[in-house]
Motif scaffolding. Sequence first.
Motif, PDB file in Angstrom:
ATOM      1  N   PHE A  10       0.864  -1.173   0.000  1.00 44.69           N
ATOM      2  CA  PHE A  10       0.000   0.000   0.000  1.00 44.69           C
ATOM      3  C   PHE A  10       0.906   1.229   0.000  1.00 44.69           C
ATOM      4  CE2 PHE A  10      -3.783  -1.946   2.580  1.00 44.69           C
ATOM      5  CZ  PHE A  10      -4.201  -2.641   1.472  1.00 44.69           C
ATOM      6  N   ASN A  11       0.647   2.188  -0.890  1.00 45.01           N
ATOM      7  CA  ASN A  11       1.356   3.464  -0.851  1.00 45.01           C
ATOM      8  C   ASN A  11       0.634   4.381   0.125  1.00 45.01           C
ATOM      9  OD1 ASN A  11       2.706   2.271  -3.019  1.00 45.01           O
ATOM     10  ND2 ASN A  11       3.003   4.222  -4.021  1.00 45.01           N
ATOM     11  N   VAL A  12       1.391   5.093   0.942  1.00 44.20           N
ATOM     12  CA  VAL A  12       0.798   5.919   1.992  1.00 44.20           C
ATOM     13  C   VAL A  12       1.354   7.335   1.954  1.00 44.20           C
ATOM     14  CG1 VAL A  12       0.389   3.896   3.459  1.00 44.20           C
ATOM     15  CG2 VAL A  12       2.489   5.216   3.762  1.00 44.20           C
ATOM     16  N   LEU A  13       0.526   8.285   2.373  1.00 45.64           N
ATOM     17  CA  LEU A  13       0.951   9.688   2.414  1.00 45.64           C
ATOM     18  C   LEU A  13       1.745  10.030   3.677  1.00 45.64           C
ATOM     19  CD1 LEU A  13      -2.140  11.658   1.062  1.00 45.64           C
ATOM     20  CD2 LEU A  13       0.101  11.391  -0.012  1.00 45.64           C
ATOM     21  N   ASP A  14       1.330   9.493   4.804  1.00 44.84           N
ATOM     22  CA  ASP A  14       1.963   9.803   6.086  1.00 44.84           C
ATOM     23  C   ASP A  14       2.367   8.488   6.738  1.00 44.84           C
ATOM     24  OD1 ASP A  14       2.456  10.358   8.818  1.00 44.84           O
ATOM     25  OD2 ASP A  14       1.072  12.053   8.809  1.00 44.84           O
ATOM     26  N   LEU A  15       3.637   8.135   6.599  1.00 46.64           N
ATOM     27  CA  LEU A  15       4.110   6.839   7.065  1.00 46.64           C
ATOM     28  C   LEU A  15       3.914   6.667   8.571  1.00 46.64           C
ATOM     29  CD1 LEU A  15       5.402   4.136   6.404  1.00 46.64           C
ATOM     30  CD2 LEU A  15       7.652   5.235   6.630  1.00 46.64           C
ATOM     31  N   ASP A  16       4.235   7.681   9.356  1.00 42.20           N
ATOM     32  CA  ASP A  16       4.087   7.556  10.812  1.00 42.20           C
ATOM     33  C   ASP A  16       2.626   7.334  11.207  1.00 42.20           C
ATOM     34  OD1 ASP A  16       6.807   7.821  11.289  1.00 42.20           O
ATOM     35  OD2 ASP A  16       6.690   9.995  11.496  1.00 42.20           O
ATOM     36  N   LYS A  17       1.722   8.054  10.577  1.00 37.90           N
ATOM     37  CA  LYS A  17       0.293   7.897  10.855  1.00 37.90           C
ATOM     38  C   LYS A  17      -0.171   6.485  10.490  1.00 37.90           C
ATOM     39  CE  LYS A  17      -4.113  10.240   9.936  1.00 37.90           C
ATOM     40  NZ  LYS A  17      -4.740  11.364   9.228  1.00 37.90           N
ATOM     41  N   SER A  18       0.284   5.986   9.353  1.00 41.80           N
ATOM     42  CA  SER A  18      -0.092   4.642   8.921  1.00 41.80           C
ATOM     43  C   SER A  18       0.492   3.576   9.838  1.00 41.80           C
ATOM     44  CB  SER A  18       0.357   4.402   7.480  1.00 41.80           C
ATOM     45  OG  SER A  18      -0.373   5.219   6.604  1.00 41.80           O
ATOM     46  N   LEU A  19       1.749   3.724  10.224  1.00 37.22           N
ATOM     47  CA  LEU A  19       2.354   2.763  11.149  1.00 37.22           C
ATOM     48  C   LEU A  19       1.588   2.721  12.466  1.00 37.22           C
ATOM     49  CD1 LEU A  19       6.133   3.506  10.551  1.00 37.22           C
ATOM     50  CD2 LEU A  19       4.915   1.396   9.942  1.00 37.22           C
TER      51      LEU A  19
END
Length: 123
Positions: A10-19
Amino acid sequence: MKFTFDHNNFNVLDLDKSLAFYKEALGFEEVRRKVAEDGSFILAFLGDGVTDHKLELTWLRDWEKPYNLGDNEFHLAIRVDDFDAAYEHHKKMDCICYENKNMGIYFINDPDDYWIEILPPKK
């Protein structure tokens, strides 16, 4: 010749938020990371601690708009050992985006609007 599943992306805009979302919602932990030498991308691989299958979250430095997920007809399916507790947890997180009570399943959506199907234990 035998092929086996390794990972999904999955491509994500905000890596920290997604993690943070994947840790809170599903208990997935980062198990490996690759950072481009020029800083143009980061690949974070998440594991469930049980299977070898990974979810790769890709962050691209120069991407600033939401990803076009089309009709969002694709999804990950995750089985949980305590379906009722998971449902209550996701309800509190306010991330349930679709329920099919007749089938006994529901979907949550992550910060980038990818859908994850939550399945009860196999009978």
